[in-house]
Structures are given as structure tokens and as C-alpha cells.
Design an enzyme around this catalytic site. Sequence first.
Site, mmCIF file in Angstrom:
data_model
loop_
_atom_site.group_PDB
_atom_site.id
_atom_site.type_symbol
_atom_site.label_atom_id
_atom_site.label_comp_id
_atom_site.label_asym_id
_atom_site.label_seq_id
_atom_site.Cartn_x
_atom_site.Cartn_y
_atom_site.Cartn_z
ATOM 1 N N SER A 259 13.610 15.438 -43.363
ATOM 2 C CA SER A 259 14.337 16.532 -43.430
ATOM 3 C C SER A 259 13.932 17.663 -44.328
ATOM 4 C CB SER A 259 15.164 15.802 -44.604
ATOM 5 O OG SER A 259 14.537 16.100 -46.204
ATOM 6 N N LYS A 260 14.450 18.761 -43.771
ATOM 7 C CA LYS A 260 13.624 20.040 -43.662
ATOM 8 C C LYS A 260 13.530 20.790 -45.689
ATOM 9 C CE LYS A 260 17.703 23.522 -44.455
ATOM 10 N NZ LYS A 260 17.922 24.036 -43.851
ATOM 11 N N ARG A 261 14.341 19.701 -46.433
ATOM 12 C CA ARG A 261 13.226 20.087 -48.010
ATOM 13 C C ARG A 261 12.224 19.296 -48.221
ATOM 14 N NH1 ARG A 261 18.080 22.712 -49.501
ATOM 15 N NH2 ARG A 261 16.422 24.549 -48.917
#
Length: 501
Positions: A259-261
Site C-alpha cells: 500500500s502507498k502508506r
Amino acid sequence: MSELDPQPPIRVRIAPSPTGDPHVGTAYIGLLNFLYARQRGGKFVLRIEDTDRARFVSDSEQMIFDALRWLDLAWDEGPDVGGPFGPYRQSERTEIYRSHVDLLLVSGHAYRSFETAEELDAMRKSQIAAKLPPRYNGAHRELSASQIAVYEAEGRPAVVRLKVPVEGETAFRDELRGAITFSHNNVDDQVLLKSDGFPTYHLANVVDDHLMQITDVIRAEEWISSTPKHVLLYKAFGWELPRFWHMPLLRNIDKSKISKRKNPVSLIYYRESGFLPQAMLNFLGLMGGGMAQPTEEEIVSKGINIKQGDIFSLPEMLEKFDFKRISLGGPVFDLTKLKWLNGEYLRALPPEQFFQALRATIFSDDYLRRIAPLVQTRIETLAQFGEMTDFFFKDDVMPAPEAFVPKARTLEETLAFAAEQLVLLEATPFTHDELEAALKQIGVDKQWPVKDNFMLLRAILTGKTASPPLLESLIVFGRARALDRMRRFIDTQKRLAATRK
RNA sequence: GUCCCCAUCGUUCAGUGGUUAGGACACCGCCCUUUCACGGCGGUAACACGGGUUCGAGUCCCGUUGGGGACACCA
């Protein structure tokens, strides 16, 4: 191939959704599909799944094309190159879906349902609160003609749902895992046609895969649990099933779905950060296995270093990649190893090519030309260009707390606000006016003076308190890298804060 | 909460009933070197647990535990 039992030609597809930056997971599944098709003389199709008008991002489709071309994963059929089974953009196929939904309505495999999104949401929430599995309650499964007439007269919008049999189970074969079975009471009456007239993924996907004569559905593991719905649809239409191959999910370091987080996922980021496409492809080829290690014989005859067993090109993958070798544990997308690999490729470049790689990316004329006007009035000798613009050319920039924490704020407050800025920047187009308006708005909302607000962002981006104009710099530096820089900043600072405690 | 998938060093991939359990990345040490890298050499480090099956289980079966995914008018 015997004449009595002709196997249809292999056709596979990737079906990315244009909802943002092209994703590293798309590249992974794209590579796999590409290899599968090429190894078998089949066709590789690119289909754009743009049925979600709420999340649609207009330039996303072009970015997907560019990113896949950057990686050299050429498709045989697609929206831009055409092909015999078009259109390849789902938004252009709505009539096809509607007519197929009618078929299901007539045959009794689907039904119209008139609940509003709010009603369904409330139902779902109460089920979760009651620790019940959230599921459509089937209230409109058997509506009488007169009830339907009433709802229609009211002008209530309807969706069409799949009528999953109450009893029994649906089984299918996953080529990597064997038989997988779902009991029907764990399969929801999925919405097939939304009230805006667009199909959901489940319907569009099955209809298109069939009409486009897809023989092998190679997609990510997250789709396993909705596959029974797809199988039910194939059966309702009376169509033959494709083979299903569910690939392991790429993971963050903590093993959750990438995920981009927690990890850079935008292919734009990797391109602009100076990763070479060959290194990215090689790395993706390493994920989940698939490549046999060099044999004793190869090591001797080619004289290859053992460690080069991890280094291979796309042609080598075409030659040796074996789908049956794929291991099912979700591989962590390990940036450290990717960087090492990229370094190997960089070092292997002839000097002139290395220079050209620099000139094509971090020292491109275009990049320098856009930076130049930002510093022209701010320097007295050309050599000062370096001091003023170093952050444009660095991978790592980390301001000292004195530089980014305003006098009146604590570190925690500042980091919390930086996180807000990040969320905002993610959602804002990178133009001067939109960035300015958005940042000023959040400053008002969160009671952060413009000065502190912008200074924080400046410190994060440049590592300093004095810099070329902030918003212009942000834009020239680029969205993908800027967002990554912010995420890294926040993560690093949080980690530091945690160790201090 | 329900269902599904998965399980070898920190990470990644080998190992397909008999191995001193192997490679790469990372890490540590030594060498090379004016520095930093690169490179070379060496080292630490894993079969989640419990039952079976078998003469013999990392490899086969079952369970437990752990991890992950799905449960939207998103894909």
C-alpha cells in the site's frame, strides 16, 4: 494439438483501473500475463476497467500506457492499439453489459433490488455491530410484480443483483492451489449493475473475459473470494470457464498487502527516481519465484557467478520462467533488494549509457529547464545553483527539527499536521492555484498560519528553511517523488520520536 | 464475526521422503583502497508447534498457532 480436441489459442489480459498512478502491482500482474502469453504464442490484452466514475482519474489511463511501455510490456490488443474484440474500455461497452443483464433477469439468475445505498450501509453497520458477517439480507430477492411497479412509480433507483442459490456450494480450480470450494451461504448477492447504469467489476469482468475469449485469468490473490460469484455468472450464461491463476499478493514489510502508506507503489515514482526498467522487471520476476536457479551445468558452462542467479532479463524470463514454480507465500516488496539490483544494472552500463541514463532522468534538459527559472533571480554566480537546488537532485532529504517545528508547536502536533498535508496533497492536482488554495484551506481549518504551514512543507521538501518558491518547486520536483518524500519524512520522524521515548 | 488462502534464515528464492538444509539481499568481520563505493574472502542466521503415515519427514496427512486476503451501487 489434435484436430479432435483443438485448444483455443491462449489469450490473457490485464485489466487495470484508471483511478490514480499506475501501480507496481499492475506491473507485476502485467509481467506475469505478458510472460504467459509470449511463452505460448498467445495474445496479451490490455483492458481498461473504468466503470467507477467516482474514482475515475482522467490522465490515469495514459499513465498506465506509459508505465507499461516503460517496462517494455507490450500488449497486442488494447484501447490505443485496437484489436478484433474491442472496444477495450469498459465505459464504451455499457450496452453490452445491459443486454447481458437482461439475459440474467429473464433467466432468473438476477433480480432488481431497490434499497438505497444509505439503507444498505445501515444494514451492514448493524450486522457488523452484531458480529454478524455483513451480507445483503435478500429482502428484494422475490419481489412481486406489483411491488416492483410501486418502486418504479416512486422513481426509486434500482440495482441488479446476482441471485446466488441458497443451497449448495460452488467450486472451482485454481491452477496453483487446486480445488477451492465456497458454500453458497458465504457468497453474497453481488450487485452486477449499479444504479448509475454502469456494471460492477464482477459482471463486466466476466462478460468481457468471455467475449474477448480470455483463456486464462491471471490476477492477484485478493480475487479468490469473489471468484465463486464469477463462476456462478459463467454458469448462468452457459459459458465455459477460463483457467484461474491467482498470484500471491505483493506485501509491505509488515506483510500486509502492499500500500502507498507503507511503500512507494507508483511506477511513476520508480521511473522518476531513477530505477531502470530492466531492474524493476527483474525484481518483479524475483517476487514469488518462477525462475529456476541456474543449474550446476549452467554455472560451469557459462561460468556464471552464483549470485547472478538472481539477475535475469526479460528474454531470459521468457525462456525460463515457469508458472508452476511460483510459490504462494506473499513476497515482501523489499526496496533494499530492488536498490541493490538497480545498482547492479547501473554498474553494468557502459559509461556512455550510464551518462545517457543520467541525462534522460535526473539531469534531463527538461528537468533543468524547469528548475532554472526558479533560481535565476536568487543566485549571483552559476556555481550557487548547486546550493540552491540540491534537493531536486537528492533521494534523501531530512530537515532538523529546528527547521520544521514552529515555536508554538510540539513535534507531535507538527507531525500530525504534516500527515494532514500529505492527505491533502495526495488528493490535489499539482497546479499552483489548486495547491495554494488547498494548503491555505487546511491552514484555516487546522489553525495553522500560512507561514508555519508553508515552512513545514518547505522543510520537508527541501530540508531547509530557505528555498526557491515552494509550490513551483513541488510541481517541478514531481508529485510522485514529493509524496514519497513526505511519507518518508513522517515515517522517519515518527520512528525517531518513538525511539526517544 | 464469517469465509478463503498461505507458512524454510530479518527479506527473497532453492530444496519435491534419506542434504553438514543451499544461493542472493541485508547485517558483521577481514582483504583491496588516500576516502567512499565497487570487488574478493569469511561469518551470524531458518524448516512455527503438536500429532500421525513411514525404516526414515523441511518434504505426505490432520490439528493448533501465526500471517494475509475478502466480506461495497471500488476495482
